[in-house]
Design an enzyme around this catalytic site. Structure first.
Site, PDB file in Angstrom:
ATOM      1  N   LYS A  22       0.839  -1.212   0.000  1.00 34.09           N
ATOM      2  CA  LYS A  22       0.000   0.000   0.000  1.00 34.09           C
ATOM      3  C   LYS A  22       0.870   1.257   0.000  1.00 34.09           C
ATOM      4  O   LYS A  22       0.637   2.184  -0.777  1.00 34.09           O
ATOM      5  CB  LYS A  22      -0.904   0.008   1.242  1.00 34.09           C
ATOM      6  CG  LYS A  22      -1.608   1.339   1.466  1.00 34.09           C
ATOM      7  CD  LYS A  22      -2.470   1.337   2.713  1.00 34.09           C
ATOM      8  CE  LYS A  22      -1.750   1.636   3.992  1.00 34.09           C
ATOM      9  NZ  LYS A  22      -1.583   3.048   4.351  1.00 34.09           N
ATOM     10  N   ASN A  23       1.879   1.282   0.885  1.00 35.36           N
ATOM     11  CA  ASN A  23       2.631   2.525   1.074  1.00 35.36           C
ATOM     12  C   ASN A  23       3.665   2.791  -0.023  1.00 35.36           C
ATOM     13  O   ASN A  23       4.334   3.822  -0.002  1.00 35.36           O
ATOM     14  CB  ASN A  23       3.280   2.555   2.466  1.00 35.36           C
ATOM     15  CG  ASN A  23       2.219   2.773   3.540  1.00 35.36           C
ATOM     16  OD1 ASN A  23       1.067   3.100   3.219  1.00 35.36           O
ATOM     17  ND2 ASN A  23       2.579   2.585   4.793  1.00 35.36           N
ATOM     18  N   CYS A 126      -4.743  13.449  13.043  1.00 36.25           N
ATOM     19  CA  CYS A 126      -5.352  12.156  12.728  1.00 36.25           C
ATOM     20  C   CYS A 126      -5.214  11.238  13.929  1.00 36.25           C
ATOM     21  O   CYS A 126      -4.601  11.604  14.924  1.00 36.25           O
ATOM     22  CB  CYS A 126      -4.747  11.550  11.472  1.00 36.25           C
ATOM     23  SG  CYS A 126      -3.202  10.723  11.751  1.00 36.25           S
ATOM     24  N   ARG A 131       0.917  14.778  13.444  1.00 37.91           N
ATOM     25  CA  ARG A 131       1.408  14.593  12.081  1.00 37.91           C
ATOM     26  C   ARG A 131       1.468  15.886  11.238  1.00 37.91           C
ATOM     27  O   ARG A 131       0.703  16.061  10.289  1.00 37.91           O
ATOM     28  CB  ARG A 131       0.596  13.512  11.355  1.00 37.91           C
ATOM     29  CG  ARG A 131       0.671  12.191  12.073  1.00 37.91           C
ATOM     30  CD  ARG A 131      -0.067  11.108  11.357  1.00 37.91           C
ATOM     31  NE  ARG A 131       0.655  10.566  10.230  1.00 37.91           N
ATOM     32  CZ  ARG A 131       0.142   9.684   9.383  1.00 37.91           C
ATOM     33  NH1 ARG A 131      -1.094   9.272   9.538  1.00 37.91           N
ATOM     34  NH2 ARG A 131       0.859   9.205   8.392  1.00 37.91           N
ATOM     35  N   ASP A 316       4.478   0.605  12.043  1.00 36.00           N
ATOM     36  CA  ASP A 316       3.258  -0.001  11.481  1.00 36.00           C
ATOM     37  C   ASP A 316       3.067  -1.462  11.910  1.00 36.00           C
ATOM     38  O   ASP A 316       2.066  -2.084  11.541  1.00 36.00           O
ATOM     39  CB  ASP A 316       3.266   0.095   9.945  1.00 36.00           C
ATOM     40  CG  ASP A 316       3.075   1.520   9.461  1.00 36.00           C
ATOM     41  OD1 ASP A 316       2.688   2.373  10.269  1.00 36.00           O
ATOM     42  OD2 ASP A 316       3.320   1.774   8.266  1.00 36.00           O
ATOM     43  N   ARG A 408      -8.859  -0.374   4.339  1.00 34.37           N
ATOM     44  CA  ARG A 408      -7.941   0.628   3.775  1.00 34.37           C
ATOM     45  C   ARG A 408      -6.591   0.009   3.439  1.00 34.37           C
ATOM     46  O   ARG A 408      -5.921   0.452   2.522  1.00 34.37           O
ATOM     47  CB  ARG A 408      -7.704   1.758   4.789  1.00 34.37           C
ATOM     48  CG  ARG A 408      -8.926   2.569   5.072  1.00 34.37           C
ATOM     49  CD  ARG A 408      -8.579   3.748   5.911  1.00 34.37           C
ATOM     50  NE  ARG A 408      -7.741   4.674   5.138  1.00 34.37           N
ATOM     51  CZ  ARG A 408      -7.497   5.916   5.481  1.00 34.37           C
ATOM     52  NH1 ARG A 408      -8.021   6.399   6.586  1.00 34.37           N
ATOM     53  NH2 ARG A 408      -6.730   6.688   4.743  1.00 34.37           N
TER      54      ARG A 408
HETATM   55  C1  EPZ Z   1       4.348   7.001   6.401  1.00 37.35           C
HETATM   56  O1  EPZ Z   1       3.615   8.082   6.937  1.00 37.35           O
HETATM   57  C2  EPZ Z   1       3.379   5.848   6.248  1.00 37.35           C
HETATM   58  N1  EPZ Z   1       2.303   6.231   5.347  1.00 37.35           N
HETATM   59  C3  EPZ Z   1       2.838   5.468   7.603  1.00 37.35           C
HETATM   60  O2  EPZ Z   1       2.009   4.328   7.411  1.00 37.35           O
HETATM   61  C4  EPZ Z   1       3.987   5.077   8.526  1.00 37.35           C
HETATM   62  O3  EPZ Z   1       3.491   4.809   9.820  1.00 37.35           O
HETATM   63  C5  EPZ Z   1       4.996   6.234   8.593  1.00 37.35           C
HETATM   64  O4  EPZ Z   1       5.414   6.611   7.252  1.00 37.35           O
HETATM   65  C6  EPZ Z   1       6.238   5.902   9.400  1.00 37.35           C
HETATM   66  O5  EPZ Z   1       6.880   4.788   8.870  1.00 37.35           O
HETATM   67  C7  EPZ Z   1       2.424   6.022   4.047  1.00 37.35           C
HETATM   68  O6  EPZ Z   1       3.460   5.605   3.550  1.00 37.35           O
HETATM   69  C8  EPZ Z   1       1.246   6.312   3.190  1.00 37.35           C
HETATM   70  P1  EPZ Z   1       6.505  10.257   8.464  1.00 37.35           P
HETATM   71  P2  EPZ Z   1       4.228   9.560   6.962  1.00 37.35           P
HETATM   72  O7  EPZ Z   1       6.486  11.558   7.747  1.00 37.35           O
HETATM   73  O8  EPZ Z   1       5.100   9.711   5.775  1.00 37.35           O
HETATM   74  C9  EPZ Z   1       6.988  13.634  11.868  1.00 37.35           C
HETATM   75  C10 EPZ Z   1       0.038   2.998   7.790  1.00 37.35           C
HETATM   76  O9  EPZ Z   1      -0.623   2.496   8.724  1.00 37.35           O
HETATM   77  N2  EPZ Z   1       6.835  14.638  10.803  1.00 37.35           N
HETATM   78  O10 EPZ Z   1       7.622   9.328   8.215  1.00 37.35           O
HETATM   79  O11 EPZ Z   1       3.105  10.498   7.138  1.00 37.35           O
HETATM   80  C11 EPZ Z   1       5.699  12.836  12.093  1.00 37.35           C
HETATM   81  O12 EPZ Z   1       4.799  13.520  12.903  1.00 37.35           O
HETATM   82  C12 EPZ Z   1       0.719   4.309   7.988  1.00 37.35           C
HETATM   83  O13 EPZ Z   1       0.143   2.491   6.659  1.00 37.35           O
HETATM   84  C13 EPZ Z   1       6.964  15.981  11.112  1.00 37.35           C
HETATM   85  O14 EPZ Z   1       7.202  16.366  12.264  1.00 37.35           O
HETATM   86  O15 EPZ Z   1       5.122   9.509   8.260  1.00 37.35           O
HETATM   87  C14 EPZ Z   1       6.256  11.571  12.706  1.00 37.35           C
HETATM   88  O16 EPZ Z   1       6.503  11.787  14.069  1.00 37.35           O
HETATM   89  C15 EPZ Z   1       0.163   5.259   8.916  1.00 37.35           C
HETATM   90  N3  EPZ Z   1       6.815  16.904  10.101  1.00 37.35           N
HETATM   91  C16 EPZ Z   1       7.580  11.372  11.988  1.00 37.35           C
HETATM   92  O17 EPZ Z   1       7.915  12.664  11.449  1.00 37.35           O
HETATM   93  C17 EPZ Z   1       6.546  16.519   8.806  1.00 37.35           C
HETATM   94  O18 EPZ Z   1       6.433  17.400   7.934  1.00 37.35           O
HETATM   95  C18 EPZ Z   1       7.585  10.354  10.865  1.00 37.35           C
HETATM   96  O19 EPZ Z   1       6.455  10.554  10.030  1.00 37.35           O
HETATM   97  C19 EPZ Z   1       6.429  15.151   8.509  1.00 37.35           C
HETATM   98  C20 EPZ Z   1       6.582  14.214   9.523  1.00 37.35           C
END
Ligand code: EPZ
Length: 429
Positions: A22-23, A126, A131, A316, A408
């Protein structure tokens, strides 16, 4: 609303086909916005999030067709999707669509890179935490975009196009790395992304972008070099297998006992999770077909785990591991370091008889001998599937509500588990 009903206590034996990730699929679909030629994606999973992103991209003017099954093909080959963003008719991603799926915010990178403007709703909070999207915006600013926030929308513009730059992330972010990678592919000159995410899905997207004509080196390491090109072209790409689906079913087998082959899965995509399962006493072997997971007779040992960006233990799979450890002998500790609030499953697992104590970002799980079925629900995908795993081992009936979360991210979950002997079905309405 549909529910999943499980009668626990059955061992799992057989084969489970692993779908495309998916991701990886979501950013790959978004990458179609970078070119006016056709991007063909194979092994696309049948998931609600994929369908939703089809609508979102359709709103921008992307033509999408999905070919049906060919004769002799099994369902688990996934779909083949053709995406053509020849005419982008709208560079706005509206609030009502972005709030349904956060990853749709990622259209901002390709839109501003190719169309020189984008108006994308801020996704908001969310279920798994606040996030923010600041890293995405900082990366686009570094590449020369003007960013304004107005009435809940990010307005990004680059009237003269984006230009290559050094993009340094203060913290590893999968999504912000996707944004920087896609935007830089169409920027003038060289971009260096530092502290980039190393997740396999980043490597998969980079592979696809390369097939489209992008010049990218270092994907899969912390430093990615991109030499921007003026335009990208057609490509055909097969989505890599879903490592989170793989890990989830491995944990389900670990929970119930049995012997299951996860067909099409790849150990290198989830080595840290496999190490944790082995440490807990689960046997895992690589075969020609995929991964064979066995637990026969032996009890489960407790583990100490912290989630971390790849190649660490994935956030995840945190909820699923917690469900598993609720039946281990001894006390486990699981620390969540990626999202500050990803523990909604705890109270529901407790309803099934688990003994879990939360202290800040660490959960202490005291293994119990038996779980007892109950009605439960969760507010995100991975939390929901952890309740299914617990239900597979709980005595009596467990009913998991709000199944749309599962749909999803898990293709035909109940069918795949039932085919291996689980007593599980979907109750409509
Ligand atoms: C991706 O989300 C995945 N989603 C998530 O999968 C997964 O949990 C996550 O990466 C971590 O591995 C998809 O690929 C569609 P991040 P993403 O940006 O990219 C902080 C699932 O169940 N951050 O790596 O949104 C954030 O708050 C899901 O399939 C900022 O502070 O995650 C977090 O603490 C849900 N500012 C950390 O970084 C930003 O601008 C990592 O988040 C962006 C992120």
């Amino acid at each position: 609303m549909d529910r999943i009903r499980i009668r626990g206590g059955r061992r799992l034996n057989g084969t489970i086909p692993i779908a495309g990730a998916k991701n990886a699929t979501l950013p790959l679909m978004i990458a179609s916005l970078l070119t006016d030629e056709t991007l063909v994606l194979e092994n696309v999973p049948r998931l609600a999030d994929v369908t939703l992103l089809q609508h979102i991209l359709g709103n921008h003017g992307v033509d999408i067709t999905v070919s049906g099954k060919r004769a002799g093909e099994d369902d688990h080959y996934g779909q083949t999707m053709q995406l053509s963003a020849k005419n982008i008719v709208d560079t706005t991603a509206p609030y009502h669509l972005v709030t349904k799926m956060r990853a749709s915010f990622w259209v901002i990178g390709p839109l501003v890179a190719r169309m020189r403007q984008a108006r994308v709703s801020m996704p908001g909070g969310c279920a798994i935490g606040t996030r923010p999207v600041d890293f995405h915006l900082d990366a686009l600013r570094a590449l020369g975009a003007n960013i304004d926030i107005e009435s809940g929308y990010v307005l990004a513009s680059a009237p003269n196009g984006l230009r290559g730059a050094r993009v340094h992330f203060p913290k590893v972010s999968v999504g912000a790395t996707h944004t920087a990678l896609m935007a830089a592919s169409l920027a003038r000159g060289e971009t260096v992304i530092e502290n980039a995410a190393r997740e396999p899905e980043i490597v998969d997207v980079a592979d696809c972008l390369r097939k489209m004509g992008a010049k990218i080196e270092g994907a899969g390491t912390s430093t990615i070099h991109i030499q921007g090109t003026e335009r990208l072209g057609a490509a055909r790409h097969r989505v890599l297998p879903d490592r989170i689906e793989t890990g989830t079913y491995a944990m389900a087998v670990a929970m119930t006992g049995g012997d299951v082959t996860l067909a099409g899965s790849r150990a290198d995509l989830l080595q840290s999770a496999l190490d944790v399962l082995r440490q807990a006493g689960v046997e895992i072997a690589e075969t020609n077909e995929g991964l064979r997971v066995q637990r026969n007779g032996a009890g489960l040992g407790a583990v100490e785990v912290s989630t971390a960006p790849f190649p660490g233990f994935p956030t995840d799979l945190q909820a699923q591991l917690m469900a598993l450890m609720s039946r281990a002998s001894g006390t486990s500790h699981i620390t969540e370091t990626i999202f500050e609030n990803r523990f909604m499953h705890v109270q529901e697992l407790v309803r099934l008889g688990a003994k879990i104590h939360l202290d800040g970002e660490t959960a202490t799980i005291e293994g119990v001998e038996r779980l007892k079925g109950a009605p439960v629900m969760a507010t995100d995908l991975r939390a929901s599937v952890s309740l299914v795993i617990a239900g597979l081992a709980a005595e009596g009936e467990t009913v998991v509500h709000r199944v749309y979360h599962l749909d999803r991210g898990f293709e035909r979950l109940e069918e795949k588990l039932a085919a291996c002997g689980a007593e599980i079905d979907r109750v409509a309405g």
